[in-house]
Design a protein around this motif. Structure first.
Motif, PDB file in Angstrom:
ATOM      1  N   UNK A  82       0.824  -1.216   0.000  1.00 30.81           N
ATOM      2  CA  UNK A  82       0.000   0.000   0.000  1.00 30.81           C
ATOM      3  C   UNK A  82       0.851   1.255   0.000  1.00 30.81           C
ATOM      4  N   UNK A  83       2.044   1.163   0.562  1.00 27.34           N
ATOM      5  CA  UNK A  83       2.964   2.306   0.468  1.00 27.34           C
ATOM      6  C   UNK A  83       3.382   2.539  -0.981  1.00 27.34           C
ATOM      7  N   UNK A  84       3.606   1.447  -1.703  1.00 33.25           N
ATOM      8  CA  UNK A  84       3.974   1.556  -3.114  1.00 33.25           C
ATOM      9  C   UNK A  84       2.822   2.124  -3.940  1.00 33.25           C
ATOM     10  N   UNK A  85       1.604   1.660  -3.641  1.00 35.38           N
ATOM     11  CA  UNK A  85       0.429   2.183  -4.348  1.00 35.38           C
ATOM     12  C   UNK A  85       0.258   3.673  -4.055  1.00 35.38           C
ATOM     13  N   UNK A  86       0.500   4.061  -2.807  1.00 38.16           N
ATOM     14  CA  UNK A  86       0.431   5.483  -2.461  1.00 38.16           C
ATOM     15  C   UNK A  86       1.446   6.295  -3.248  1.00 38.16           C
ATOM     16  N   UNK A  87       2.653   5.734  -3.418  1.00 31.98           N
ATOM     17  CA  UNK A  87       3.664   6.401  -4.225  1.00 31.98           C
ATOM     18  C   UNK A  87       3.235   6.518  -5.679  1.00 31.98           C
ATOM     19  N   UNK A  88       2.546   5.491  -6.176  1.00 32.65           N
ATOM     20  CA  UNK A  88       2.040   5.542  -7.555  1.00 32.65           C
ATOM     21  C   UNK A  88       1.003   6.647  -7.718  1.00 32.65           C
ATOM     22  N   UNK A 141       8.061   6.413 -14.928  1.00 31.95           N
ATOM     23  CA  UNK A 141       9.066   5.522 -14.364  1.00 31.95           C
ATOM     24  C   UNK A 141       8.732   5.157 -12.920  1.00 31.95           C
ATOM     25  N   UNK A 142       8.284   6.138 -12.130  1.00 34.03           N
ATOM     26  CA  UNK A 142       7.943   5.872 -10.733  1.00 34.03           C
ATOM     27  C   UNK A 142       6.755   4.919 -10.635  1.00 34.03           C
ATOM     28  N   UNK A 143       5.739   5.139 -11.461  1.00 31.61           N
ATOM     29  CA  UNK A 143       4.567   4.256 -11.449  1.00 31.61           C
ATOM     30  C   UNK A 143       4.977   2.825 -11.765  1.00 31.61           C
ATOM     31  N   UNK A 144       5.858   2.642 -12.743  1.00 35.34           N
ATOM     32  CA  UNK A 144       6.291   1.291 -13.098  1.00 35.34           C
ATOM     33  C   UNK A 144       7.148   0.672 -11.996  1.00 35.34           C
ATOM     34  N   UNK A 145       8.078   1.436 -11.453  1.00 33.10           N
ATOM     35  CA  UNK A 145       8.967   0.905 -10.424  1.00 33.10           C
ATOM     36  C   UNK A 145       8.224   0.529  -9.150  1.00 33.10           C
ATOM     37  N   UNK A 146       7.149   1.237  -8.856  1.00 39.23           N
ATOM     38  CA  UNK A 146       6.414   0.991  -7.614  1.00 39.23           C
ATOM     39  C   UNK A 146       5.237   0.028  -7.794  1.00 39.23           C
ATOM     40  N   UNK A 158       6.862  -3.198 -19.562  1.00 34.51           N
ATOM     41  CA  UNK A 158       7.490  -2.101 -18.825  1.00 34.51           C
ATOM     42  C   UNK A 158       8.849  -1.731 -19.421  1.00 34.51           C
ATOM     43  N   UNK A 159       9.644  -2.740 -19.806  1.00 36.26           N
ATOM     44  CA  UNK A 159      10.948  -2.462 -20.390  1.00 36.26           C
ATOM     45  C   UNK A 159      10.807  -1.719 -21.717  1.00 36.26           C
ATOM     46  N   UNK A 160       9.878  -2.171 -22.553  1.00 33.76           N
ATOM     47  CA  UNK A 160       9.650  -1.505 -23.834  1.00 33.76           C
ATOM     48  C   UNK A 160       9.073  -0.102 -23.630  1.00 33.76           C
ATOM     49  N   UNK A 161       8.202   0.027 -22.635  1.00 30.29           N
ATOM     50  CA  UNK A 161       7.610   1.332 -22.335  1.00 30.29           C
ATOM     51  C   UNK A 161       8.672   2.317 -21.864  1.00 30.29           C
ATOM     52  N   UNK A 162       9.619   1.839 -21.056  1.00 29.26           N
ATOM     53  CA  UNK A 162      10.707   2.697 -20.585  1.00 29.26           C
ATOM     54  C   UNK A 162      11.516   3.248 -21.751  1.00 29.26           C
TER      55      UNK A 162
END
Length: 211
Positions: A82-88, A141-146, A158-162
């Protein structure tokens, strides 16, 4: 075997289709055509229409990942999930902030006319742009990483999107240089593309800057 290949190629095909449509509608030749066909109305209608098309064209990709997520690589347990979702969620706010802080960057007439000497056509650095040059790239990038879980197909996308986001950022900045000239080149020297400035913020020339 065919099902395994299809489960990976279909999301990639959906991503490529999205990228082609997204790049085409963002191109200057397409915008010139829209301006010629719609006239002054294009200034107000283009950005909402462009955003709607982007959402509609990304839906098939989301559906393919939902139907064929691939092998699960990891899942983050609570409460970290949920911390990661909050960051997203926080990262997702950067995109509308970027539009709000610099609407003049997205005006078609300004993009097509090139550098202007008037104050109205100046860069006007404010808001999120005082800390980072490309909040859209940072947000993505943050949304994908989290993302609190990862599957094989999602990782591929995600790799192709980056790669697509980074190349798109490079292209977008060439457009901004063409639009704002030396003013934007000086701005590039002071603010990072992705990593936010931690020591201070860059302001307009008339403000007291903390650089």
């Amino acid at each position: 075997m065919l099902d395994l290949v299809s489960s990976k190629t279909t999301p990639v095909f959906s991503l490529v289709a999205f990228a082609v449509i997204h790049s085409l509608t963002a191109s200057l030749p397409f915008k010139r055509m829209v301006m010629k066909a719609a006239g002054p109305r294009a200034e107000k209608l283009y950005l909402p229409a462009y955003s709607l098309v982007a959402v509609l064209t990304v839906l098939p990709l989301a559906y393919q990942l939902y139907k064929n997520p691939g092998r699960i690589l990891y899942k983050i347990p609570s409460p970290w999930r949920w911390l990661m979702v909050g960051g997203q969620v926080i990262a997702g706010i950067l995109a509308p902030m970027a539009f709000w802080n610099a609407p003049h960057r997205f005006k078609i007439r300004s993009q097509l006319s090139g550098p202007q000497a008037s104050e109205e056509g100046s860069l006007k650095i404010k808001g999120i742009y005082r800390w980072v040059r490309d909040p859209f790239l940072l947000s993505g990038l943050v949304v994908m990483l989290l993302t609190p879980f990862m599957t094989v197909n999602l990782l591929i996308v995600y790799l192709l999107t980056t790669v697509y986001l980074f190349l798109g950022s490079l292209h977008w900045e060439t457009r901004l240089v063409a639009q704002f000239g030396d003013e934007y080149r000086e701005y590039q020297k002071k603010v990072h593309r992705i990593i936010p400035e931690l020591k201070g913020s860059v302001k307009n020339p008339g403000d007291k800057a903390s650089e």
